[in-house]
Design a protein around this motif. Structure first.
Motif, PDB file in Angstrom:
ATOM      1  N   ASN A   1       0.772  -1.587  -0.179  1.00 15.42           N
ATOM      2  CA  ASN A   1      -0.144   0.130   0.173  1.00 15.42           C
ATOM      3  C   ASN A   1       0.826   1.344  -0.129  1.00 15.42           C
ATOM      4  OD1 ASN A   1       1.224   0.766   3.069  1.00 15.42           O
ATOM      5  ND2 ASN A   1      -0.494  -1.007   3.593  1.00 15.42           N
ATOM      6  N   SER A   2       0.055   2.444  -0.236  1.00 15.38           N
ATOM      7  CA  SER A   2       1.052   3.208   0.043  1.00 15.38           C
ATOM      8  C   SER A   2       0.617   4.523   1.636  1.00 15.38           C
ATOM      9  CB  SER A   2       0.244   4.468  -1.305  1.00 15.38           C
ATOM     10  OG  SER A   2       1.018   4.335  -1.729  1.00 15.38           O
ATOM     11  N   ALA A   3       0.900   4.621   2.018  1.00 17.10           N
ATOM     12  CA  ALA A   3       0.753   5.289   3.262  1.00 17.10           C
ATOM     13  C   ALA A   3       1.307   6.501   3.664  1.00 17.10           C
ATOM     14  CB  ALA A   3       1.076   4.388   4.176  1.00 17.10           C
ATOM     15  N   GLY A   4       0.890   7.627   5.314  1.00 19.61           N
ATOM     16  CA  GLY A   4       1.213   8.745   5.322  1.00 19.61           C
ATOM     17  C   GLY A   4       2.234   7.883   6.402  1.00 19.61           C
ATOM     18  N   GLY A   5       3.542   8.503   6.736  1.00 22.02           N
ATOM     19  CA  GLY A   5       4.996   8.591   7.886  1.00 22.02           C
ATOM     20  C   GLY A   5       4.032   9.122   8.890  1.00 22.02           C
TER      21      GLY A   5
ATOM     22  N   THR B   1     -11.808  11.421   3.869  1.00 17.23           N
ATOM     23  CA  THR B   1     -10.903  11.696   4.323  1.00 17.23           C
ATOM     24  C   THR B   1      -8.808  12.097   5.041  1.00 17.23           C
ATOM     25  OG1 THR B   1     -11.681  12.438   6.689  1.00 17.23           O
ATOM     26  CG2 THR B   1     -12.591  13.584   5.093  1.00 17.23           C
ATOM     27  N   TYR B   2      -7.693  12.741   4.005  1.00 22.97           N
ATOM     28  CA  TYR B   2      -6.603  12.640   5.305  1.00 22.97           C
ATOM     29  C   TYR B   2      -7.160  13.006   6.304  1.00 22.97           C
ATOM     30  CZ  TYR B   2      -4.633  11.325   0.440  1.00 22.97           C
ATOM     31  OH  TYR B   2      -3.987  11.180  -0.862  1.00 22.97           O
ATOM     32  N   GLU B   3      -6.230  12.782   7.353  1.00 22.24           N
ATOM     33  CA  GLU B   3      -6.123  12.667   8.984  1.00 22.24           C
ATOM     34  C   GLU B   3      -6.136  14.235   9.223  1.00 22.24           C
ATOM     35  OE1 GLU B   3      -4.267  10.537   7.195  1.00 22.24           O
ATOM     36  OE2 GLU B   3      -5.712   9.453   7.211  1.00 22.24           O
ATOM     37  N   THR B   4      -6.610  14.959  10.457  1.00 15.48           N
ATOM     38  CA  THR B   4      -6.215  15.763  11.085  1.00 15.48           C
ATOM     39  C   THR B   4      -4.529  15.771  11.311  1.00 15.48           C
ATOM     40  OG1 THR B   4      -6.912  15.034  12.601  1.00 15.48           O
ATOM     41  CG2 THR B   4      -8.675  16.699  11.153  1.00 15.48           C
TER      42      THR B   4
ATOM     43  N   ALA C   1       2.429   4.354  10.676  1.00 19.06           N
ATOM     44  CA  ALA C   1       2.671   4.278   9.098  1.00 19.06           C
ATOM     45  C   ALA C   1       0.972   4.929   9.388  1.00 19.06           C
ATOM     46  CB  ALA C   1       2.581   3.664   8.477  1.00 19.06           C
ATOM     47  N   VAL C   2      -0.042   5.295   8.657  1.00 16.70           N
ATOM     48  CA  VAL C   2      -1.654   5.528   8.829  1.00 16.70           C
ATOM     49  C   VAL C   2      -2.212   4.963   7.002  1.00 16.70           C
ATOM     50  CG1 VAL C   2      -1.705   8.133   8.123  1.00 16.70           C
ATOM     51  CG2 VAL C   2      -3.261   7.135   9.219  1.00 16.70           C
ATOM     52  N   GLY C   3      -3.279   4.273   6.954  1.00 19.14           N
ATOM     53  CA  GLY C   3      -3.301   4.615   5.462  1.00 19.14           C
ATOM     54  C   GLY C   3      -4.867   3.651   5.567  1.00 19.14           C
ATOM     55  N   MET C   4      -5.965   3.800   4.126  1.00 22.61           N
ATOM     56  CA  MET C   4      -6.497   3.581   4.250  1.00 22.61           C
ATOM     57  C   MET C   4      -7.379   1.471   3.723  1.00 22.61           C
ATOM     58  SD  MET C   4      -8.040   7.646   2.709  1.00 22.61           S
ATOM     59  CE  MET C   4      -7.121   8.720   3.134  1.00 22.61           C
ATOM     60  N   SER C   5      -5.952   0.756   3.808  1.00 19.42           N
ATOM     61  CA  SER C   5      -6.848   0.007   3.283  1.00 19.42           C
ATOM     62  C   SER C   5      -5.641  -1.183   3.823  1.00 19.42           C
ATOM     63  CB  SER C   5      -5.638  -0.029   1.781  1.00 19.42           C
ATOM     64  OG  SER C   5      -4.045  -0.292   1.904  1.00 19.42           O
TER      65      SER C   5
ATOM     66  N   ILE D   1       6.095   4.879   1.915  1.00 14.04           N
ATOM     67  CA  ILE D   1       5.316   5.920   2.505  1.00 14.04           C
ATOM     68  C   ILE D   1       5.733   7.148   1.431  1.00 14.04           C
ATOM     69  CG2 ILE D   1       6.719   7.150   4.676  1.00 14.04           C
ATOM     70  CD1 ILE D   1       5.207   4.698   5.112  1.00 14.04           C
ATOM     71  N   THR D   2       4.798   7.531   0.991  1.00 14.82           N
ATOM     72  CA  THR D   2       4.599   8.424   0.045  1.00 14.82           C
ATOM     73  C   THR D   2       4.531   9.878   0.360  1.00 14.82           C
ATOM     74  OG1 THR D   2       1.881   8.551   0.156  1.00 14.82           O
ATOM     75  CG2 THR D   2       3.146   6.870  -1.786  1.00 14.82           C
ATOM     76  N   ASN D   3       4.115   9.560   1.984  1.00 13.04           N
ATOM     77  CA  ASN D   3       4.080  11.657   2.533  1.00 13.04           C
ATOM     78  C   ASN D   3       4.260  10.955   3.909  1.00 13.04           C
ATOM     79  OD1 ASN D   3       1.027  10.440   2.065  1.00 13.04           O
ATOM     80  ND2 ASN D   3       0.971  11.740   3.545  1.00 13.04           N
ATOM     81  N   PRO D   4       4.846  12.546   4.062  1.00 15.29           N
ATOM     82  CA  PRO D   4       4.683  13.085   6.241  1.00 15.29           C
ATOM     83  C   PRO D   4       3.037  13.192   6.320  1.00 15.29           C
ATOM     84  CG  PRO D   4       6.002  14.509   5.228  1.00 15.29           C
ATOM     85  CD  PRO D   4       4.994  13.895   3.642  1.00 15.29           C
TER      86      PRO D   4
ATOM     87  N   LYS E   1      -0.348  20.818   1.831  1.00 15.93           N
ATOM     88  CA  LYS E   1      -1.774  20.097   1.679  1.00 15.93           C
ATOM     89  C   LYS E   1      -1.493  18.551   1.162  1.00 15.93           C
ATOM     90  CE  LYS E   1      -4.102  23.786   2.382  1.00 15.93           C
ATOM     91  NZ  LYS E   1      -6.063  24.187   2.312  1.00 15.93           N
ATOM     92  N   LEU E   2      -2.349  17.545   1.830  1.00 13.87           N
ATOM     93  CA  LEU E   2      -2.340  16.326   1.068  1.00 13.87           C
ATOM     94  C   LEU E   2      -2.894  16.432   0.154  1.00 13.87           C
ATOM     95  CD1 LEU E   2      -1.679  13.596   3.991  1.00 13.87           C
ATOM     96  CD2 LEU E   2       0.116  15.246   2.712  1.00 13.87           C
ATOM     97  N   SER E   3      -2.113  15.839  -1.342  1.00 16.66           N
ATOM     98  CA  SER E   3      -3.075  14.693  -2.609  1.00 16.66           C
ATOM     99  C   SER E   3      -2.884  14.064  -2.890  1.00 16.66           C
ATOM    100  CB  SER E   3      -2.618  16.304  -3.381  1.00 16.66           C
ATOM    101  OG  SER E   3      -1.332  16.300  -3.968  1.00 16.66           O
TER     102      SER E   3
ATOM    103  N   GLU F   1       0.269  13.560  -5.560  1.00  7.38           N
ATOM    104  CA  GLU F   1       1.377  13.384  -3.941  1.00  7.38           C
ATOM    105  C   GLU F   1       1.623  11.346  -3.585  1.00  7.38           C
ATOM    106  OE1 GLU F   1       1.557  15.633  -0.370  1.00  7.38           O
ATOM    107  OE2 GLU F   1       3.408  14.768   0.097  1.00  7.38           O
ATOM    108  N   VAL F   2       0.742  11.516  -3.609  1.00  9.29           N
ATOM    109  CA  VAL F   2       0.964   9.549  -2.861  1.00  9.29           C
ATOM    110  C   VAL F   2       1.258   9.475  -3.815  1.00  9.29           C
ATOM    111  CG1 VAL F   2      -0.481   7.835  -2.796  1.00  9.29           C
ATOM    112  CG2 VAL F   2      -0.457  10.613  -1.007  1.00  9.29           C
ATOM    113  N   THR F   3       0.543   8.858  -5.308  1.00 16.48           N
ATOM    114  CA  THR F   3       0.512   8.007  -6.912  1.00 16.48           C
ATOM    115  C   THR F   3       1.853   8.257  -6.956  1.00 16.48           C
ATOM    116  OG1 THR F   3      -0.827   9.675  -7.896  1.00 16.48           O
ATOM    117  CG2 THR F   3      -1.983   7.639  -7.173  1.00 16.48           C
TER     118      THR F   3
HETATM  119  N1  HPA Z   1      -2.959   9.279   5.545  1.00 14.46           N
HETATM  120  C1  HPA Z   1      -3.922   7.851   4.881  1.00 14.46           C
HETATM  121  N2  HPA Z   1      -3.327   7.719   3.663  1.00 14.46           N
HETATM  122  C2  HPA Z   1      -2.294   7.657   2.675  1.00 14.46           C
HETATM  123  C3  HPA Z   1      -1.637   8.713   3.243  1.00 14.46           C
HETATM  124  C4  HPA Z   1      -2.234   9.648   4.511  1.00 14.46           C
HETATM  125  O1  HPA Z   1      -1.010  10.175   4.498  1.00 14.46           O
HETATM  126  N3  HPA Z   1      -0.824   8.616   2.634  1.00 14.46           N
HETATM  127  C5  HPA Z   1      -1.038   7.108   1.238  1.00 14.46           C
HETATM  128  N4  HPA Z   1      -2.259   7.298   1.945  1.00 14.46           N
END
Ligand code: HPA
Length: 272
Positions: free
Chosen positions: A112-116, A191-194, A208-212, A233-236, A244-246, A249-251
């Motif tokens: 997966n892709s996840a936030g660090g 939504t991404y996290e607050t 790490a945090v993600g949606m899958s 880890i695609t993004n902080p 801001k996250l998008s 940026e992740v892909t």
């Molecule tokens: N949060 C949740 N899911 C994600 C993130 C994130 O920052 N980056 C990639 N998937």
């Protein structure tokens, strides 16, 4: 809805179109789909052709089941996954994973892709998932237990197979790929996290945090499969970096490290 019957229908459709008896199943996350180029593909089936499968609705997710070989190892590969935030039931989310188990896989690799959640992490680092915290508010095993698939109360004390994860770590070191090990926190999204939620996840000990991934890992443990999982880890996570996250940026980050990801997986499969 008869879950068992739907699984048998999906598996029968696939078996009629492929001789491959996969030993390993792989789920490719956002932006990591190019691994399919390393597969000696025998059969490629778009999800919308397979009874019981649902096509993912978002960019970066191909939506095909591939059967073939990597080296000598027969594999099944899901290029793209359906996410809970798309509005599907947990049963629908784990259907492809359970179908691969019906086809005979013993090992499941989830990616997966996840936030660090650790400020030291850089985009493009990898993280081996050693454990998870399910914060999705749902569980794919809710409802009557399917005793043919597994027990009512599955043990989750080693949800991610230590030997497989150690092997991944060994190869990451050998290939000099920056990586971490830690706990993956699964949230429903979309939504991404607050920043406050990110601080909460850090307090819980998440890395790490993600949606899958967690729904599939739960279903696979129920089925008695050996599971291992890897995050890119695609993004902080929100609030750690100031921007801001998008989804772009992740892909984009995942695509940037696809070559490393492919060489890692190739070596991992060769050593099974
Ligand atoms: N949060 C949740 N899911 C994600 C993130 C994130 O920052 N980056 C990639 N998937």
């Amino acid at each position: 809805m008869n879950i068992q019957k739907n699984l048998e229908e999906s598996a029968a459709y696939i078996r009629a179109r492929s001789h491959i008896k996969p030993r390993m199943g792989i789920v490719l996350g956002s932006g990591l789909g190019s691994f399919v180029d390393l597969i000696d593909v025998e059969t490629s089936l778009p999800y919308d052709e397979i009874p019981g499968f649902i096509s993912p609705s978002i960019d970066g997710h191909g939506g095909r089941l591939l059967l073939g070989h990597v080296g000598n190892v027969p594999i099944a590969c899901l290029q793209g996954r359906v996410h809970y935030y798309e509005g599907h039931s947990m049963t629908a989310v784990v259907h492809p994973t359970r179908t691969m188990a019906m086809l005979g896989i013993e090992i499941l690799l989830l990616t997966n892709s996840a936030g660090g959640l650790d400020a030291q992490m850089a985009p493009g680092d990898f993280m081996i998932i050693d454990d998870h915290i399910n914060l999705m508010g749902d569980n794919p095993l809710k409802g009557p237990n399917l005793a043919q698939l597994g027990p009512r109360f599955p043990d989750m004390s080693e949800a991610y197979d230590r030997k497989l994860n150690d092997k991944l770590a060994e190869i990451l070191v050998k290939q000099q790929i920056r990586h971490w090990r830690g706990i993956y926190c699964a949230v429903s999204g979309p939504t991404y996290e607050t920043p406050a939620e990110v601080r909460y996840l850090q307090m819980l000990g998440g890395k790490a945090v993600g949606m899958s991934t967690v729904p599939e890992a739960i279903a696979a443990n129920h089925l008695g499969l050996r599971v291992c999982a890897l995050s890119c880890i695609t993004n902080p996570a929100a609030g750690i970096a100031k921007h801001k996250l998008s989804h772009e940026e992740v892909t984009q980050t995942a695509r940037m490290v696809e070559d490393k990801f492919c060489s890692l997986l190739k070596e991992f499969i060769a050593q099974l």
